[in-house]
Design a protein around this motif. Sequence first.
Motif, mmCIF file in Angstrom:
data_model
loop_
_atom_site.group_PDB
_atom_site.id
_atom_site.type_symbol
_atom_site.label_atom_id
_atom_site.label_comp_id
_atom_site.label_asym_id
_atom_site.label_seq_id
_atom_site.Cartn_x
_atom_site.Cartn_y
_atom_site.Cartn_z
ATOM 1 N N ARG A 191 -7.148 20.074 -8.465
ATOM 2 C CA ARG A 191 -7.761 19.239 -7.425
ATOM 3 C C ARG A 191 -6.732 18.274 -6.853
ATOM 4 N N TRP A 192 -7.131 17.647 -5.766
ATOM 5 C CA TRP A 192 -6.350 16.569 -5.168
ATOM 6 C C TRP A 192 -6.846 15.252 -5.730
ATOM 7 N N LYS A 193 -5.941 14.305 -5.849
ATOM 8 C CA LYS A 193 -6.315 12.951 -6.264
ATOM 9 C C LYS A 193 -5.612 11.965 -5.337
ATOM 10 N N GLY A 194 -6.331 10.935 -4.944
ATOM 11 C CA GLY A 194 -5.725 9.889 -4.134
ATOM 12 C C GLY A 194 -5.393 10.293 -2.724
ATOM 13 N N CYS A 195 -6.106 11.242 -2.194
ATOM 14 C CA CYS A 195 -5.820 11.688 -0.834
ATOM 15 C C CYS A 195 -6.371 10.711 0.191
ATOM 16 N N ALA A 196 -5.899 10.875 1.400
ATOM 17 C CA ALA A 196 -6.350 10.016 2.490
ATOM 18 C C ALA A 196 -7.849 10.176 2.691
ATOM 19 N N GLY A 197 -8.478 9.094 3.072
ATOM 20 C CA GLY A 197 -9.905 9.148 3.340
ATOM 21 C C GLY A 197 -10.463 7.763 3.569
ATOM 22 N N PRO A 198 -11.768 7.670 3.694
ATOM 23 C CA PRO A 198 -12.416 6.385 3.981
ATOM 24 C C PRO A 198 -12.115 5.305 2.946
ATOM 25 N N LYS A 199 -11.985 5.679 1.676
ATOM 26 C CA LYS A 199 -11.706 4.678 0.646
ATOM 27 C C LYS A 199 -10.353 4.010 0.893
ATOM 28 N N ASN A 200 -9.326 4.807 1.221
ATOM 29 C CA ASN A 200 -8.005 4.246 1.492
ATOM 30 C C ASN A 200 -8.022 3.342 2.718
ATOM 31 N N THR A 201 -8.716 3.753 3.754
ATOM 32 C CA THR A 201 -8.739 2.921 4.964
ATOM 33 C C THR A 201 -9.493 1.616 4.699
ATOM 34 N N ARG A 202 -10.544 1.660 3.899
ATOM 35 C CA ARG A 202 -11.239 0.416 3.538
ATOM 36 C C ARG A 202 -10.316 -0.507 2.742
ATOM 37 N N LYS A 261 0.875 -1.167 0.000
ATOM 38 C CA LYS A 261 0.000 0.000 0.000
ATOM 39 C C LYS A 261 0.914 1.218 0.000
ATOM 40 N N PHE A 262 0.774 2.041 -1.028
ATOM 41 C CA PHE A 262 1.669 3.177 -1.254
ATOM 42 C C PHE A 262 0.808 4.414 -1.435
ATOM 43 N N TYR A 263 0.834 5.295 -0.458
ATOM 44 C CA TYR A 263 -0.062 6.452 -0.456
ATOM 45 C C TYR A 263 0.723 7.764 -0.453
ATOM 46 N N VAL A 264 0.525 8.542 -1.497
ATOM 47 C CA VAL A 264 1.072 9.905 -1.536
ATOM 48 C C VAL A 264 -0.040 10.853 -1.974
ATOM 49 N N HIS A 265 0.093 12.096 -1.579
ATOM 50 C CA HIS A 265 -0.861 13.134 -1.979
ATOM 51 C C HIS A 265 -0.525 13.569 -3.395
ATOM 52 N N ARG A 266 -1.460 13.426 -4.286
ATOM 53 C CA ARG A 266 -1.235 13.806 -5.686
ATOM 54 C C ARG A 266 -2.016 15.074 -6.000
ATOM 55 N N ARG A 267 -1.290 16.039 -6.526
ATOM 56 C CA ARG A 267 -1.893 17.312 -6.892
ATOM 57 C C ARG A 267 -2.031 17.350 -8.411
ATOM 58 N N HIS A 268 -3.193 17.691 -8.897
ATOM 59 C CA HIS A 268 -3.413 17.805 -10.342
ATOM 60 C C HIS A 268 -3.472 19.279 -10.719
ATOM 61 N N PHE A 269 -2.811 19.599 -11.829
ATOM 62 C CA PHE A 269 -2.753 20.968 -12.330
ATOM 63 C C PHE A 269 -3.285 20.993 -13.759
ATOM 64 N N ASP A 270 -3.829 22.133 -14.158
ATOM 65 C CA ASP A 270 -4.268 22.259 -15.540
ATOM 66 C C ASP A 270 -3.059 22.604 -16.420
ATOM 67 N N LEU A 271 -3.305 22.831 -17.684
ATOM 68 C CA LEU A 271 -2.205 23.079 -18.619
ATOM 69 C C LEU A 271 -1.476 24.394 -18.364
ATOM 70 N N THR A 272 -2.097 25.295 -17.627
ATOM 71 C CA THR A 272 -1.427 26.561 -17.308
ATOM 72 C C THR A 272 -0.604 26.452 -16.035
ATOM 73 N N GLY A 273 -0.691 25.291 -15.359
ATOM 74 C CA GLY A 273 0.049 25.114 -14.112
ATOM 75 C C GLY A 273 -0.748 25.461 -12.870
ATOM 76 N N GLU A 274 -2.016 25.793 -13.044
ATOM 77 C CA GLU A 274 -2.872 26.127 -11.908
ATOM 78 C C GLU A 274 -3.384 24.849 -11.238
ATOM 79 N N PHE A 275 -3.384 24.868 -9.911
ATOM 80 C CA PHE A 275 -3.883 23.737 -9.147
ATOM 81 C C PHE A 275 -5.363 23.526 -9.453
#
Length: 187
Positions: free
Chosen positions: A89-100, A73-87
């Motif tokens: 959303r988050w992807k794969g963040c900690a939460g109930p799905k990961n704990t399940r 199990k390998f968990y890191v916070h992934r930040r997604h940016f658009d083509l201009t480099g603007e943040f």
Amino acid sequence: MRDLLIESLESAMVSLQKQAQLVELVNVDESTFRSFVMAEIQQRCARARLQTEWERIDLLINVDNDFAAVEFKFYVHRRHFDLTGEFVRWKGCAGPKNTREFETCLSKLRRLHWPEIGNRFLVLVYENDNTVDRKFRFHDAYDDLTEYEVHGDQLFVIRSPLRDVTCKLLKVGQLDSTKLVDGVVLS
């Protein structure tokens, strides 16, 4: 087997550090880390036979018929940016799905119905990022594993050269075989 895994994980964490310096930690995934671990196992024990994705187990290790099932199990916070480099959303963040997923993984290892597999391990690697402005963070979920009913299991914290990454090796105990019939747990 335990010592081989601990030593291999310690070296794999050094490889992870080097890879993260090149491509950033957010761009490293579980299979990359698993390949680092496999390379370290082979360097330490040429007799080891390794097989990924064996019967839905991430890694099967066989050293002279001493078998180990290893889940990662390998968990890191992934930040997604658009083509201009603007943040965006988050992807794969900690939460109930990961704990399940983590709980399901523990359960799967406890319920393995191959008596030849005497060793069951869960490798847990997660980012400790206090700067993440989220309700759930990985270290909040995994620093203390007591809520996951790991009381009879053996826990080893692996040295990490990465300040913000924790690696743990959990030797998972098997369910009492008298409660298993054809791999199914009886109540």
